[in-house]
Write a protein that holds these residues in place. Sequence first.
Motif: not given
Length: 640
Positions: A387-398
């Motif tokens: 249940e890890l974050p999506l690989p968004f690189f930066i921004h909107i991940d949180d």
Amino acid sequence: MASKIEEIQGKTLDRTKTVIHHFIFPDNEDMDSNYAQIYFRWTRQQPECRHGKVRIPADCSLSTCSFFNIFPAGKWNKYADIHTYTFQILLRGSAKIYLWETGFDEEEGVDRKLLGMKRTISDETRLYEFGFMADALDNNIFIVIDAESDCELYGGHSVRYVLVGEGPYPRAESASGYCFMDAAVKELWSENGLSKPVNLAIGICTYHREESVRTILQQIYTTFFEQSILADNIGVFVADNGGTLTESDYPDRGVKVMKNKNVGGTGGFVRCLLEALEDPNKEWTHILFLDDDIRLEPESIYRTYMLYSFIRPNFRCSILGGSLMRMDYPYIQHAKGERWMFDHVEFGRNGFNLLCEEDLIVNELEKDVEYNGWWYCAMVLENKKNELPLPFFIHIDDIEYGRRMGWPIMTMNGIGVWHDSFENRKQSAMEYYDMRNSLIMNALYEPRRPVEDTCKRVFRHLVHQMLKYRYDDQLLTLRAVEDFLEGPEYFKTHDPILVHEEIMEMGYHPKNVVKKLYEMKASRDPMRKEDLYRKYTFSLKHKLTLNGWLLFGKKELTALPMGCHATHLYRLKNVLYYDPQSGSGFTVKRKRGMAFVTLFRYAKAAWKLKRKYEDTVQDYVLNNAELCSSDFWKKYLSIG
């Protein structure tokens, strides 16, 4: 004096009680700055803060009705299983000590109630107590000391002002004043329904911010590791995306630094998650995300630990979010819990003046929020491996991660960090990440929303970039749409480092413009407080003339902060955008033909969206789980 204080404490404090909230003071160098009054307030004459104590001049008053030193009893009663509290104040001198409760009534406003008063007449340092039942208080508590002679209030690491919880969780107290469980006490956890103690991992992602990270790590080390047995239950994981930290930049105890592939802030925080989840030497129960460029008050971490130690079962999986305050105006709160509103973030309590008692008290009222930014965000680690974050690189991940987890968000006064202002520091590359990642998030959480809404959002974004003469940023928006439409497969087939290099090259490249700003007499002062959260709107004049595009331009070159609203560009020919803090910037020019180019670019994006949007949404809904797995992330991060 230190030995005398320790002697007094040894005779007076009950070692079976737990400190959950310390009375903390600012650094003395902050006494003449705006930071001081976020710790305490005073009347008549400024107190002096040195060596863990505050000197209150005679006939002056000191109040702890402040962000860091007010006690949010209502929130603690809601979240924590504690039955009784005792206020303990270590004071020397003659004074009157008042204990106040304060809350907010929608009709009456701020409502104060006096809970107790004690009179002190002594040249010796003595401990004074106020005790009460937890369920008797629903609001906030603070003390006021009216000094009749020169008085000294002791606090900080020596714990002269304490809130203690009695009953089911007896603890041991460390020499430094930070309390914790010893080995014998840990055995009592199972008797109270808790199978294991709280082990808090702190995760920090950094990229070329050596000095800032060094300061944060040294604060954590000095506060929690040097003189406290808390070190057994706390650890720090640093994902060094730039690969520039050396052993001299961090302590040799309690801190693990990992050279990490530069896949953005998301990749750094995920690396910290994986390291904590798979640590063979410790079973970490919680993790706290911290930004690498914040100003930290270590007491926030302590309170976070204690709250999770006493957490009620129904809040066990809740996220604890810290307030975000501004460094330019340290008493102004930028955010405290947020919501995503399809095309923008709704910040909770933004713009609150924490020196205003009404704002401070209203700040504690419950507000419906969906997530908390990762500048200070704590959560349980249970069942996180896939249940890890999506690989968004930066921004909107949180935002995406908070909404996916769906856990309640806990917030309270006294837990937060400071950060540089955001208005004038947005790089062109963020236009790409904000658009691409928000499209993915909306696809996941509002899959039935018609494609026309997304097209309208893209159109508004392109027009806004046109009105600010940032035409290259439009190309980044278009690429974001195209990459989104490739679906989850995009993240498996594209190297995020190469993608980032490409989009960085596509946008504007700020350079040093300090000399030019000086020649133009452009202000580099912080934005006026009155303008920080001002809501700008387009007047009828702006709307009828397309913000002046249909009229002749004026002024050859105007310097404007990067965070200015589009209305500030009305009829301007050329604009020098700049960051007042760094002195970097770039020049843009009004090109009236770009109105037609913008329409063409939008038509192209809308055509692609209408062709592929529904299929892309379904693809993300069905196949996003793979991108959240540890197997995917280990390959993505190039680790074992």
